[in-house]
Design a protein around this motif. Structure first.
Motif, mmCIF file in Angstrom:
data_model
loop_
_atom_site.group_PDB
_atom_site.id
_atom_site.type_symbol
_atom_site.label_atom_id
_atom_site.label_comp_id
_atom_site.label_asym_id
_atom_site.label_seq_id
_atom_site.Cartn_x
_atom_site.Cartn_y
_atom_site.Cartn_z
ATOM 1 N N GLU A 72 37.810 6.799 -29.133
ATOM 2 C CA GLU A 72 38.468 7.285 -27.919
ATOM 3 C C GLU A 72 38.255 8.779 -27.709
ATOM 4 O O GLU A 72 38.243 9.253 -26.564
ATOM 5 C CB GLU A 72 39.969 6.979 -27.986
ATOM 6 N N CYS A 73 38.070 9.507 -28.800
ATOM 7 C CA CYS A 73 37.895 10.960 -28.721
ATOM 8 C C CYS A 73 36.426 11.374 -28.664
ATOM 9 O O CYS A 73 36.128 12.573 -28.695
ATOM 10 C CB CYS A 73 38.599 11.637 -29.892
ATOM 11 N N PRO A 120 44.873 13.873 -30.989
ATOM 12 C CA PRO A 120 43.694 13.553 -30.181
ATOM 13 C C PRO A 120 43.033 14.767 -29.541
ATOM 14 O O PRO A 120 41.800 14.859 -29.508
ATOM 15 C CB PRO A 120 44.249 12.588 -29.128
ATOM 16 N N ALA A 121 43.813 15.709 -29.046
ATOM 17 C CA ALA A 121 43.221 16.890 -28.406
ATOM 18 C C ALA A 121 42.398 17.711 -29.392
ATOM 19 O O ALA A 121 41.335 18.239 -29.042
ATOM 20 C CB ALA A 121 44.311 17.753 -27.779
ATOM 21 N N CYS A 181 32.967 13.616 -38.847
ATOM 22 C CA CYS A 181 34.326 13.180 -39.158
ATOM 23 C C CYS A 181 34.309 11.936 -40.028
ATOM 24 O O CYS A 181 33.536 11.006 -39.782
ATOM 25 C CB CYS A 181 35.073 12.898 -37.855
ATOM 26 N N THR A 182 35.161 11.925 -41.034
ATOM 27 C CA THR A 182 35.349 10.763 -41.892
ATOM 28 C C THR A 182 36.790 10.277 -41.748
ATOM 29 O O THR A 182 37.542 10.773 -40.905
ATOM 30 C CB THR A 182 35.000 11.092 -43.355
ATOM 31 N N GLU A 195 41.195 0.980 -39.524
ATOM 32 C CA GLU A 195 40.597 0.509 -38.266
ATOM 33 C C GLU A 195 41.198 1.218 -37.056
ATOM 34 O O GLU A 195 40.487 1.503 -36.083
ATOM 35 C CB GLU A 195 40.747 -1.003 -38.165
ATOM 36 N N ALA A 196 42.476 1.549 -37.118
ATOM 37 C CA ALA A 196 43.100 2.323 -36.036
ATOM 38 C C ALA A 196 42.490 3.727 -35.970
ATOM 39 O O ALA A 196 42.319 4.289 -34.873
ATOM 40 C CB ALA A 196 44.609 2.407 -36.246
ATOM 41 N N ALA A 197 42.150 4.282 -37.106
ATOM 42 C CA ALA A 197 41.499 5.592 -37.134
ATOM 43 C C ALA A 197 40.127 5.526 -36.476
ATOM 44 O O ALA A 197 39.730 6.439 -35.747
ATOM 45 C CB ALA A 197 41.379 6.088 -38.570
#
Length: 271
Positions: free
Chosen positions: A249-250, A211-212, A224-225, A241-243
């Motif tokens: 979130e980022c 995440p950072a 981003c893909t 979907e989690a990606a």
């Protein structure tokens, strides 16, 4: 929400399973709208003596034909002909001309080798256990990654940007400066990155990138893909979907999707 995956593999490489047809059928059944099949581009025998890591050079024509056949048989799903091309730095021993890569509409850039050592190969991981190894390997990995993203190779997407964390060996120092440097280099190059869902199933237990690092890419304006890095049809849509949620979130609000025509489109991420 629309599902896409722009990083997948088949049995054309020695460590993959399933045919192109089986992979595409699984993607179509899962509701995928765009899939990029990105087999590992051939390595020399010095790097891959038994054709385990990459597709054999003599099978490239067969691979391209299989993709053409799948495209003709599945007009309802966008199928992108791609490859994953290793950056070998000063150890490069292949002569790769523009014409060699012309058939591939999507070229993923990857760093799997640190000074000719396949650092993410489970069978060759002993070096990680040496004192201070993580500090040296992480530093060298990001040096090579930034070299790759700044190179003249026609990489469209830089895949699994922090692959060095795969075995959950981490350096003793703060990695934030490495992340900032990588994001700046990628933004300057105009290339994309991916969220690669496969990381959750390795010792590091998190997607690539962390995440950072993903936040740094977002701040730098790097598109981003999403790729599953599936090496079997069963994983073709795993955690897509989690990606998307991680991207949101980022700081990302859209997923950038390469197209079979060589351009890009965007999908709005739904919170």
């Amino acid at each position: 929400m629309e599902l896409v995956t722009t990083h997948t593999h088949t049995s054309f490489c020695g460590h993959g399973e399933g045919t192109v047809e089986e992979l595409v059928c699984a993607a179509e059944a899962a509701g995928v709208t765009t899939i990029a099949v990105t087999e590992h581009y051939p390595l020399s025998k010095a790097f891959d003596p038994v054709d385990y890591l990459a597709m054999p050079a003599e099978r490239v024509g067969e691979y391209l034909a299989a993709l053409d056949e799948a495209r003709a048989g599945h007009p309802g799903i966008e199928i992108i002909t791609g490859c994953e091309l290793d950056w070998l730095g000063a150890d490069e021993d292949r002569s790769i001309a523009a014409a060699d890569l012309e058939p591939f509409k999507l070229v993923l850039g990857s760093v799997h080798f640190v000074d000719a050592w396949p650092f993410d190969d489970p069978g060759q991981r002993d070096r990680w256990d040496e004192p201070g190894a993580a500090d040296v390997i992480w530093t060298r990995y990001f040096d090579l990654w930034c070299d790759a993203v700044s190179s003249s190779r026609p990489f469209h997407v830089m895949s699994h940007p922090d692959l060095a964390k795969k075995f959950a060996y981490y350096p003793s120092f703060d990695v934030q400066p490495l992340y900032e440097r990588a994001a700046e280099a990628c933004a300057a190059s105009g290339r994309m990155v991916e969220v690669n869902t496969s990381g959750s199933y390795y010792a590091c237990r998190e997607m690539f990138p962390a995440p950072a690092l993903l936040r740094e890419f977002c701040r730098a304006g790097v598109p981003c893909t999403v790729g599953t890095d599936a090496h079997t049809p069963a994983h073709v849509v795993r955690d897509v979907e989690a990606a998307y949620r991680l991207m949101y979130e980022c700081g990302y609000r859209t997923v950038t999707v390469p197209t079979a025509q060589g351009d890009r489109r965007e999908i709005t991420i739904e919170p």
